[in-house]
Motif scaffolding. Structure first.
Motif, short mmCIF file in Angstrom:
data_model
loop_
_atom_site.label_atom_id
_atom_site.label_comp_id
_atom_site.label_asym_id
_atom_site.label_seq_id
_atom_site.Cartn_x
_atom_site.Cartn_y
_atom_site.Cartn_z
N THR A 156 0.80 -1.24 0.02
CA THR A 156 -0.28 -0.03 0.00
C THR A 156 0.82 1.29 0.05
O THR A 156 0.23 2.50 -0.02
N ILE A 157 2.26 1.13 0.23
CA ILE A 157 3.11 2.29 0.65
C ILE A 157 3.72 2.83 -0.82
O ILE A 157 4.61 3.82 -0.73
N SER B 80 6.31 -4.33 -1.67
CA SER B 80 5.21 -5.04 -2.57
C SER B 80 5.66 -6.32 -3.16
O SER B 80 4.91 -7.48 -3.40
N TYR B 81 6.99 -6.64 -3.45
CA TYR B 81 7.74 -7.86 -4.04
C TYR B 81 7.63 -9.02 -3.47
O TYR B 81 7.52 -9.86 -3.80
N TYR B 82 8.53 -8.72 -1.92
CA TYR B 82 8.89 -9.74 -1.19
C TYR B 82 7.86 -10.13 -0.13
O TYR B 82 6.97 -9.20 0.13
N SER B 83 7.52 -11.59 0.13
CA SER B 83 6.45 -11.74 1.08
C SER B 83 7.08 -11.83 2.65
O SER B 83 8.27 -11.80 2.65
N LYS B 84 5.95 -11.74 3.31
CA LYS B 84 6.50 -11.92 4.89
C LYS B 84 7.33 -13.45 4.90
O LYS B 84 8.41 -13.40 5.83
N ALA B 85 6.73 -14.24 4.62
CA ALA B 85 7.38 -15.70 4.68
C ALA B 85 9.00 -15.47 4.20
O ALA B 85 9.75 -16.14 4.90
N TYR B 86 9.10 -15.01 3.09
CA TYR B 86 10.47 -15.24 2.51
C TYR B 86 11.23 -14.11 3.34
O TYR B 86 12.68 -14.41 3.75
N LEU B 87 10.86 -12.71 3.81
CA LEU B 87 11.54 -11.99 4.68
C LEU B 87 12.14 -12.66 6.13
O LEU B 87 13.16 -12.61 6.61
N ARG B 88 10.99 -13.64 6.53
CA ARG B 88 11.18 -14.07 7.68
C ARG B 88 12.20 -15.34 7.72
O ARG B 88 13.23 -15.48 8.44
N HIS B 89 12.42 -16.06 6.55
CA HIS B 89 13.32 -16.89 6.17
C HIS B 89 14.83 -16.17 6.22
O HIS B 89 15.92 -16.67 6.77
N LEU C 60 11.84 2.52 5.76
CA LEU C 60 12.20 3.56 5.53
C LEU C 60 11.14 4.36 4.59
O LEU C 60 10.53 5.51 4.59
N ALA C 61 10.60 3.51 3.68
CA ALA C 61 9.57 3.68 2.88
C ALA C 61 8.42 3.93 3.51
O ALA C 61 7.80 4.99 3.08
N LEU D 21 4.57 7.78 5.47
CA LEU D 21 3.52 8.43 6.48
C LEU D 21 3.77 10.02 6.64
O LEU D 21 2.66 10.56 6.54
N VAL D 22 4.95 10.50 6.32
CA VAL D 22 4.94 12.01 6.22
C VAL D 22 4.26 12.53 5.09
O VAL D 22 3.81 13.72 5.27
N LYS D 23 4.47 12.07 4.17
CA LYS D 23 3.63 12.45 2.78
C LYS D 23 2.28 12.20 2.86
O LYS D 23 1.29 13.21 2.55
N GLU D 24 1.72 11.29 3.65
CA GLU D 24 0.25 11.20 3.80
C GLU D 24 -0.16 12.47 4.84
O GLU D 24 -1.22 12.81 4.65
N ALA D 25 0.75 12.39 5.92
CA ALA D 25 0.57 13.73 6.63
C ALA D 25 0.35 14.85 6.06
O ALA D 25 -0.68 15.64 6.41
#
Length: 379
Positions: A311-312, A318-327, A345-346, A351-355
């Motif tokens: 969403t950001i 967007s590309y990497y999955s939670k499972a892959y990052l956990r691995h 960082l992204a 967040l500040v751009k949304e603000a």
């Protein structure tokens, strides 16, 4: 070449939140802004291309203490300054090294002249004076240079906080004398920001705000917060300082903090933030999202093949999955540290751009109150 300019575009009706624009010789910065910390000339584990294209950073920090010790001023000067050395062609802010020096409590000594300290690298002894720090920051080449100050511990009593503040003010006079008596080094304008101190005491903070405001600098910073005091006290002092600093200049809150800290302080009128938290916490498996905090080490993510966060607007998230990052984290693969750092960082920059968008739309306060609750949930 021109001094830093600040345009105030809109102030929120339900708070003191502001949307503005800072213009430097290396480019423009839309505020409120978060500045990734590049301690030793690099944001840890993140490339310049990732900072630009995925994080969408507009300004980064360099650390005077670390860069002075390594690679050293000779290398930086021969390179043409930090911008050319690390290939970052957008604005850079250099801190004064004061916080790092004062954190070396066992190996430094504070005097009127300055601070003597031992290098954490080889134990060699060095002296930072206000004049020396101005010369060092000139050589590093930041668009924004911070004044040399003493940062008292969060629990300091009144006498210590007052003595420390008065020393900071005397050092500030010397910083400005050296700064105005020397020229910009690399063909673009450098700007000096003074720093408010005074511990957790309102009268001292007001006095310090008035003193640094009298310098009529192009921007002002609030220091000495998020150093051990309760969060409620940090908010109270931050809001108090914003009330007593000029509205026509950007306000920079140093070293703060969590995403919810940042939103609360935007609501008080702060324009600029920095913190090592997105990268440091990312390397330790903590991810920030709009819906809450993820500990990616947890077993619950082992079979979660959904994107880290789609969403950001960050390709890595967007590309990497939670499972892959956990691995990757479990395997202690360096790529895991990079993915987590880029994502966090992204998220901060998103967040500040949304603000900013909600400030301009006039509905910041309601959005902020909802986001502060959501982001603190543990997922």
């Amino acid at each position: 070449m021109a001094a830093l300019q600040f345009e105030l575009h809109h102030t929120d009706t339900g708070s003191r939140a502001r949307a503005g624009r800072i213009t430097t010789d290396h480019g423009q910065i839309e505020t409120p802004i978060f500045m990734p910390v590049g301690t030793a000339g690099t944001v840890k584990a993140v490339t310049k291309q990732q900072l630009k294209q995925e994080v969408k950073a507009e300004i980064i920090l360099g650390n005077t203490y670390h860069l002075y010790l390594r690679p050293g001023l000779e290398v930086l000067e021969k390179a043409g300054g930090l911008h050319k050395f690390n290939g970052w062609n957008a604005p850079i802010l250099t801190d004064s090294g004061g916080y790092q020096v004062f954190s070396l409590a066992g190996t430094r000594k504070i005097k009127e002249e300055g601070v003597t300290f031992q290098s954490h690298i080889d134990g060699s002894k060095h002296l930072f004076t206000p004049e020396a720090v101005m010369d060092i920051e000139r050589t590093i080449g930041g668009d924004i240079m911070m004044a040399f100050d003493e940062c008292p511990p969060g629990g300091s009593d009144y006498q210590y906080a007052r003595t420390s503040m008065e020393l900071t003010h005397r050092w500030l006079d010397r910083c400005f004398a050296r700064f105005t008596g020397t020229e910009d080094k690399y063909g673009y304008t450098q700007n000096l920001f003074p720093i408010v101190q005074g511990g957790t005491f309102r009268d001292l903070r007001k006095q310090s705000c008035e003193y640094i405001s009298s310098k009529e600098a192009t921007g002002n910073a609030i220091g000495g917060l998020s150093v051990g005091e309760p969060t409620e006290v940090m908010y109270e002092i931050c809001e108090w300082c914003c009330e007593h600093l000029p509205a026509s200049k950007p306000r920079y809150l140093m070293g703060v903090g969590t995403p919810w800290n940042i939103l609360e302080c935007i609501g008080m009128g702060v324009d600029m933030f920095d913190c090592v938290m997105p990268t440091r916490n990312g390397r330790n498996a903590m991810l920030f999202t709009a819906n809450g905090v993820i500990n990616i080490d947890n077993k619950k993510w082992e079979f979660d093949f959904s994107p880290i966060d789609d969403t950001i607007g960050c390709d890595t998230s967007s590309y990497y999955s939670k499972a892959y990052l956990r691995h990757l984290m479990k395997s202690k693969e360096i790529l895991g540290y990079t993915i987590a750092s880029v994502h966090n960082l992204a998220f901060y920059l998103w967040l500040v751009k949304e603000a900013r968008a909600h400030i301009l739309a006039g509905d910041f306060t309601g959005w902020k109150n909802e986001m502060v609750i959501r982001m603190q949930q543990r997922l």
